[in-house]
Structure formats: C-alpha cells, structure tokens
Design a protein around this motif. Structure first.
Motif, PDB file in Angstrom:
ATOM      1  N   VAL A 108       0.874  -1.171   0.000  1.00  0.00           N
ATOM      2  CA  VAL A 108       0.000   0.000   0.000  1.00  0.00           C
ATOM      3  C   VAL A 108       0.913   1.223   0.000  1.00  0.00           C
ATOM      4  CG1 VAL A 108      -1.748   1.274   1.314  1.00  0.00           C
ATOM      5  CG2 VAL A 108      -1.794  -1.235   1.275  1.00  0.00           C
ATOM      6  N   ASN A 109       0.843   2.014  -1.078  1.00  0.00           N
ATOM      7  CA  ASN A 109       1.715   3.186  -1.192  1.00  0.00           C
ATOM      8  C   ASN A 109       1.047   4.377  -0.500  1.00  0.00           C
ATOM      9  OD1 ASN A 109       2.750   5.399  -3.885  1.00  0.00           O
ATOM     10  ND2 ASN A 109       3.801   4.932  -1.989  1.00  0.00           N
ATOM     11  N   ASP A 110       1.381   4.568   0.776  1.00  0.00           N
ATOM     12  CA  ASP A 110       0.731   5.629   1.547  1.00  0.00           C
ATOM     13  C   ASP A 110       1.569   5.975   2.772  1.00  0.00           C
ATOM     14  OD1 ASP A 110      -1.272   7.445   2.316  1.00  0.00           O
ATOM     15  OD2 ASP A 110      -2.862   6.052   1.732  1.00  0.00           O
ATOM     16  N   ASP A 111       1.146   7.051   3.432  1.00  0.00           N
ATOM     17  CA  ASP A 111       1.795   7.478   4.675  1.00  0.00           C
ATOM     18  C   ASP A 111       1.064   6.785   5.831  1.00  0.00           C
ATOM     19  OD1 ASP A 111       2.566   8.781   6.989  1.00  0.00           O
ATOM     20  OD2 ASP A 111       2.557  10.779   6.067  1.00  0.00           O
ATOM     21  N   VAL A 112       1.769   5.979   6.594  1.00  0.00           N
ATOM     22  CA  VAL A 112       1.121   5.204   7.659  1.00  0.00           C
ATOM     23  C   VAL A 112       0.404   6.114   8.665  1.00  0.00           C
ATOM     24  CG1 VAL A 112       3.148   5.083   9.190  1.00  0.00           C
ATOM     25  CG2 VAL A 112       1.419   3.284   9.268  1.00  0.00           C
ATOM     26  N   LEU A 113       0.927   7.331   8.837  1.00  0.00           N
ATOM     27  CA  LEU A 113       0.318   8.222   9.830  1.00  0.00           C
ATOM     28  C   LEU A 113      -1.018   8.789   9.347  1.00  0.00           C
ATOM     29  CD1 LEU A 113       3.465  10.128  11.156  1.00  0.00           C
ATOM     30  CD2 LEU A 113       2.149   8.337  12.312  1.00  0.00           C
ATOM     31  N   LYS A 114      -1.250   8.719   8.036  1.00  0.00           N
ATOM     32  CA  LYS A 114      -2.496   9.290   7.497  1.00  0.00           C
ATOM     33  C   LYS A 114      -3.551   8.235   7.194  1.00  0.00           C
ATOM     34  CE  LYS A 114      -0.344  13.403   5.637  1.00  0.00           C
ATOM     35  NZ  LYS A 114       0.388  13.856   4.452  1.00  0.00           N
ATOM     36  N   LEU A 115      -3.161   6.973   7.279  1.00  0.00           N
ATOM     37  CA  LEU A 115      -4.086   5.895   6.887  1.00  0.00           C
ATOM     38  C   LEU A 115      -5.098   5.566   7.982  1.00  0.00           C
ATOM     39  CD1 LEU A 115      -2.046   3.003   5.234  1.00  0.00           C
ATOM     40  CD2 LEU A 115      -4.041   4.162   4.304  1.00  0.00           C
ATOM     41  N   ASP A 116      -6.298   5.162   7.544  1.00  0.00           N
ATOM     42  CA  ASP A 116      -7.281   4.617   8.478  1.00  0.00           C
ATOM     43  C   ASP A 116      -6.929   3.126   8.631  1.00  0.00           C
ATOM     44  OD1 ASP A 116      -9.410   3.459   9.762  1.00  0.00           O
ATOM     45  OD2 ASP A 116     -10.941   4.613   8.688  1.00  0.00           O
ATOM     46  N   LEU A 117      -6.136   2.826   9.654  1.00  0.00           N
ATOM     47  CA  LEU A 117      -5.606   1.462   9.784  1.00  0.00           C
ATOM     48  C   LEU A 117      -6.681   0.461  10.188  1.00  0.00           C
ATOM     49  CD1 LEU A 117      -2.127   2.199  11.425  1.00  0.00           C
ATOM     50  CD2 LEU A 117      -2.596   1.532   9.069  1.00  0.00           C
ATOM     51  N   ASN A 118      -7.670   0.904  10.955  1.00  0.00           N
ATOM     52  CA  ASN A 118      -8.745  -0.022  11.322  1.00  0.00           C
ATOM     53  C   ASN A 118      -9.491  -0.490  10.077  1.00  0.00           C
ATOM     54  OD1 ASN A 118      -9.233  -0.851  14.118  1.00  0.00           O
ATOM     55  ND2 ASN A 118      -9.039   1.338  14.534  1.00  0.00           N
ATOM     56  N   ARG A 119      -9.711   0.474   9.158  1.00  0.00           N
ATOM     57  CA  ARG A 119     -10.402   0.111   7.916  1.00  0.00           C
ATOM     58  C   ARG A 119      -9.548  -0.828   7.069  1.00  0.00           C
ATOM     59  NH1 ARG A 119     -12.980   4.663   4.169  1.00  0.00           N
ATOM     60  NH2 ARG A 119     -11.330   4.094   2.739  1.00  0.00           N
ATOM     61  N   LEU A 120      -8.258  -0.496   6.992  1.00  0.00           N
ATOM     62  CA  LEU A 120      -7.341  -1.326   6.194  1.00  0.00           C
ATOM     63  C   LEU A 120      -7.313  -2.762   6.729  1.00  0.00           C
ATOM     64  CD1 LEU A 120      -5.076  -1.232   3.935  1.00  0.00           C
ATOM     65  CD2 LEU A 120      -3.453  -0.986   5.811  1.00  0.00           C
ATOM     66  N   LEU A 121      -7.211  -2.894   8.051  1.00  0.00           N
ATOM     67  CA  LEU A 121      -7.146  -4.235   8.646  1.00  0.00           C
ATOM     68  C   LEU A 121      -8.454  -5.003   8.417  1.00  0.00           C
ATOM     69  CD1 LEU A 121      -4.436  -3.415   9.777  1.00  0.00           C
ATOM     70  CD2 LEU A 121      -5.155  -4.172  12.025  1.00  0.00           C
ATOM     71  N   ALA A 122      -9.583  -4.293   8.561  1.00  0.00           N
ATOM     72  CA  ALA A 122     -10.880  -4.961   8.370  1.00  0.00           C
ATOM     73  C   ALA A 122     -11.011  -5.444   6.923  1.00  0.00           C
ATOM     74  CB  ALA A 122     -12.013  -4.002   8.730  1.00  0.00           C
ATOM     75  N   GLN A 123     -10.509  -4.608   5.984  1.00  0.00           N
ATOM     76  CA  GLN A 123     -10.610  -4.981   4.559  1.00  0.00           C
ATOM     77  C   GLN A 123      -9.675  -6.135   4.203  1.00  0.00           C
ATOM     78  OE1 GLN A 123      -9.540  -1.365   2.568  1.00  0.00           O
ATOM     79  NE2 GLN A 123     -11.641  -0.629   2.441  1.00  0.00           N
ATOM     80  N   GLU A 124      -8.469  -6.060   4.708  1.00  0.00           N
ATOM     81  CA  GLU A 124      -7.424  -7.002   4.254  1.00  0.00           C
ATOM     82  C   GLU A 124      -7.346  -8.297   5.054  1.00  0.00           C
ATOM     83  OE1 GLU A 124      -5.848  -6.607   1.539  1.00  0.00           O
ATOM     84  OE2 GLU A 124      -6.337  -4.516   1.126  1.00  0.00           O
ATOM     85  N   PHE A 125      -7.757  -8.247   6.322  1.00  0.00           N
ATOM     86  CA  PHE A 125      -7.578  -9.433   7.170  1.00  0.00           C
ATOM     87  C   PHE A 125      -8.878  -9.874   7.842  1.00  0.00           C
ATOM     88  CE2 PHE A 125      -3.458  -6.991   7.662  1.00  0.00           C
ATOM     89  CZ  PHE A 125      -2.660  -7.838   6.915  1.00  0.00           C
ATOM     90  N   PRO A 126      -9.974 -10.020   7.096  1.00  0.00           N
ATOM     91  CA  PRO A 126     -11.232 -10.371   7.784  1.00  0.00           C
ATOM     92  C   PRO A 126     -11.116 -11.715   8.494  1.00  0.00           C
ATOM     93  CG  PRO A 126     -11.462 -10.577   5.392  1.00  0.00           C
ATOM     94  CD  PRO A 126     -10.124  -9.956   5.631  1.00  0.00           C
ATOM     95  N   GLY A 127     -11.474 -11.724   9.770  1.00  0.00           N
ATOM     96  CA  GLY A 127     -11.495 -12.974  10.541  1.00  0.00           C
ATOM     97  C   GLY A 127     -10.117 -13.534  10.892  1.00  0.00           C
ATOM     98  N   MET A 128      -9.059 -12.783  10.581  1.00  0.00           N
ATOM     99  CA  MET A 128      -7.722 -13.319  10.863  1.00  0.00           C
ATOM    100  C   MET A 128      -7.123 -12.695  12.118  1.00  0.00           C
ATOM    101  SD  MET A 128      -6.172 -13.046   7.039  1.00  0.00           S
ATOM    102  CE  MET A 128      -4.606 -13.863   7.195  1.00  0.00           C
ATOM    103  N   GLN A 129      -6.240 -13.453  12.749  1.00  0.00           N
ATOM    104  CA  GLN A 129      -5.446 -12.887  13.840  1.00  0.00           C
ATOM    105  C   GLN A 129      -4.358 -12.027  13.181  1.00  0.00           C
ATOM    106  OE1 GLN A 129      -4.686 -14.381  17.377  1.00  0.00           O
ATOM    107  NE2 GLN A 129      -2.529 -13.904  17.534  1.00  0.00           N
ATOM    108  N   VAL A 130      -4.160 -10.809  13.676  1.00  0.00           N
ATOM    109  CA  VAL A 130      -3.218  -9.890  13.027  1.00  0.00           C
ATOM    110  C   VAL A 130      -2.115  -9.457  13.990  1.00  0.00           C
ATOM    111  CG1 VAL A 130      -3.011  -7.707  11.746  1.00  0.00           C
ATOM    112  CG2 VAL A 130      -5.117  -9.033  11.587  1.00  0.00           C
TER     113      VAL A 130
END
Ligand code: SAM
Length: 286
Positions: free
Chosen positions: A98-120
């Motif tokens: 993901v080409n982005d600035d980690v400080l500007k990202l909505d990480l909760n959304r990213l995790l929900a999208q990319e890792f549904p049901g997984m331990q992260v």
C-alpha cells in the motif's frame, strides 16, 4: 531466489533501479541476514495470521514475513520503492503493498478490509523520525492486533521498556504501558544497516492488552501524563500546575485527594497514581 538479505544482492538491486537513500524518510535498510528471520519469528507471524508491516524498504523483512504468515500488507510511503518491491517480492502471492503514509491511513479500515477474521500482528523496522507517533497511533487506534514487534533506536527501546516508576521512564513509557506490556527482545548493532546510522537499535515487542490496567477517564489520564512529564525535573505539584494551567493550591488539594505526594517526580508515579489524578481531574471534580 537469491537471498535478499545478502548485501551484494541488495546493492545490485538498488543500483539496477538507480535508488538513492532518503535520510528524510529514515531509510536505513537491514543488511544483517540474521535479524529479519529472528524478528519475523518473534512477531507471532504464522499460519492463519496476517501481518501489517510499515516501511518494507526493499522487502528484506517482508519476504521473511511472507514465508511465515498467510498474508502480509506493507505500507510504504516512497513510491520509488514500488518497482523494487515488485521485483524482490515477485515470488510471493500473499503480499500487498500500500503506497501511503502510515500516519495518514485509516488502519482499522485497512485491517478490516485485508484481514477479515484473521489474527493480526504488526512487524516493522520503523523509520526512526516517526517512532513515537507511529507506535502511539498503532496503540491509540485500538487496532485488533495481538502484538506489535518493532525495531527502534536503542535509547527509545530502553525508554519504552523501562519499568513504570523507574528513573528511566518517561511519558512514552507510561503511555505505552496503558495499552500494552512492552518487552525488550534483542539489540541490533548500527553496522547491521545500510547506510549505518550513528546509533544502535533494538527490537521490542508490545503485547497489546485487552483492557487498560487502570480504569479512569482516558483523556484525563493522558492530560495528566503529558502535564506531569512536561517539566520532568520539577516536583509533580509544580509540573501539573504549569502543564494544566491550574493554581498551586488547587493542585495540592487534588494530589492530596488522589493520595499522590506533592513532592514526587513524574517518573516515580505508577499507572494507578496517574489514574487517581485523572479521576480527580474528571469533570465536576477539579
Ligand atoms: N523494512 C526495511 C528494512 O528493514 O530494511 C526498511 C526499513 S527503513 C528503517 C524505514 C522504511 O519506512 C523506509 O522504506 C521508508 O521509505 C519507509 N517510510 C518512511 N516514512 C514512512 C511513512 N510515513 N509511512 C510509510 N512508510 C514510511
């Protein structure tokens, strides 16, 4: 596939892509082959897990994580590294950059999208110019992650992992301990990086707590911590008075009600002390 952590391989790849290091982006890449496998192993990455990495660089740690975890999502700000990562991680089909600035990202959304049901878990060799903001964002965003394993400067590692209430502790120690149990894992010498930084590093793991260890108003807790450590040489009565903009008599009374000695220093206070001060600061009490 050639070993990515081999310094000759790394130099060849970088020169092929005409890559030059950006100091401003904290680009010190790992070239010690023993560090990444150890870090990846310690992070808890494994079958059934997803890993969020921050700043993959040319993908040395990423490739280790890809071999252990079901899926890796790596956030990299420098778009010049995208073609490099395309090449170095081409053999893996379980990685997404993901080409982005980690400080500007909505990480909760990213995790929900990319890792549904997984331990992260999170695993990263952090860019040192934003160590504290990244760690605090990962914790304050209350991400559904079990652990955060990161490489930071040795001094930052010692500060974060110092016992709360010890001379070495600071605002970051108390803040991190509110959300997690920090653990110092191992040291890494400056020579393990290219270019070599001026200071040594260390890998720490933050074992994320399910619940804060103290119950109080969270905003008031962090207001108290910030004010208390704003002038760490002063006794707590003075630093709180200055930091919170309250007169000394009111602070003295508040500390007495909270059961905290007015002449203590910020680094001597426990999480319970800060929680007691926060309780007194909470609306209607102070
Ligand atoms: N993981 C690689 C390694 O261990 O060799 C590189 C680590 S290097 C210390 C930090 C990386 O973070 C660099 O690739 C840099 O471009 C990237 N970076 C810097 N600021 C960033 C930001 N705000 N968001 C995401 N990545 C960032």
């Amino acid at each position: 596939m050639k070993r990515l952590s081999d310094i000759g391989t790394i130099k060849t790849i970088l020169s092929k892509h005409g890559f030059t290091f950006s100091k401003a982006l904290g680009q010190n890449f790992l070239v010690n082959p023993s560090v990444c496998p150890r870090m990846a192993e310690a992070s808890g990455a494994g079958q059934g897990t997803g890993v969020l990495e921050i700043g993959p660089g040319i993908g040395v740690l990423t490739s280790e994580l890809c071999q252990l975890a079901d899926k890796v999502v790596a956030v990299e700000l420098d778009k010049r590294l995208l073609p490099v990562l395309d090449e170095t991680l081409g053999a893996y089909d379980n990685v997404k950059i993901v080409n982005d600035d980690v400080l500007k990202l909505d990480l909760n959304r990213l995790l929900a999208q990319e890792f549904p049901g997984m331990q992260v878990v999170v695993c990263a060799n952090l860019p040192y110019y934003i160590t504290s903001p990244v760690i605090m964002k990962l914790l304050e965003d209350r991400l559904p992650v079990a652990a955060i394993t990161v490489m930071v400067q040795k001094e930052a590692a010692q500060r974060i992992c110092a016992p709360v209430g010890s001379r070495e502790s600071g605002a970051v120690t108390v803040s991190v301990n509110y959300y997690a149990e920090p653990e110092l894992l191992f040291g890494v010498s400056a020579g393990s990086f290219m270019p070599a930084p001026k200071v040594d590093s260390a890998v720490i793991r933050l074992n994320v707590r399910r619940q804060p260890p103290v119950q109080c108003d969270e905003k008031a807790f962090f207001r108290a911590v910030k004010a208390a450590f704003s002038q760490r040489r002063k006794v707590i009565a003075n630093s709180l008075s200055a930091g919170l903009g309250m007169d000394k008599a009111a602070i003295a009374a508040l500390l007495e009600r909270a059961g905290v000695p007015a002449n203590a220093r910020a680094e001597q206070l426990s999480l319970e002390d800060f929680a007691a001060i926060a309780e007194e600061l909470t609306e209607g009490k102070a």
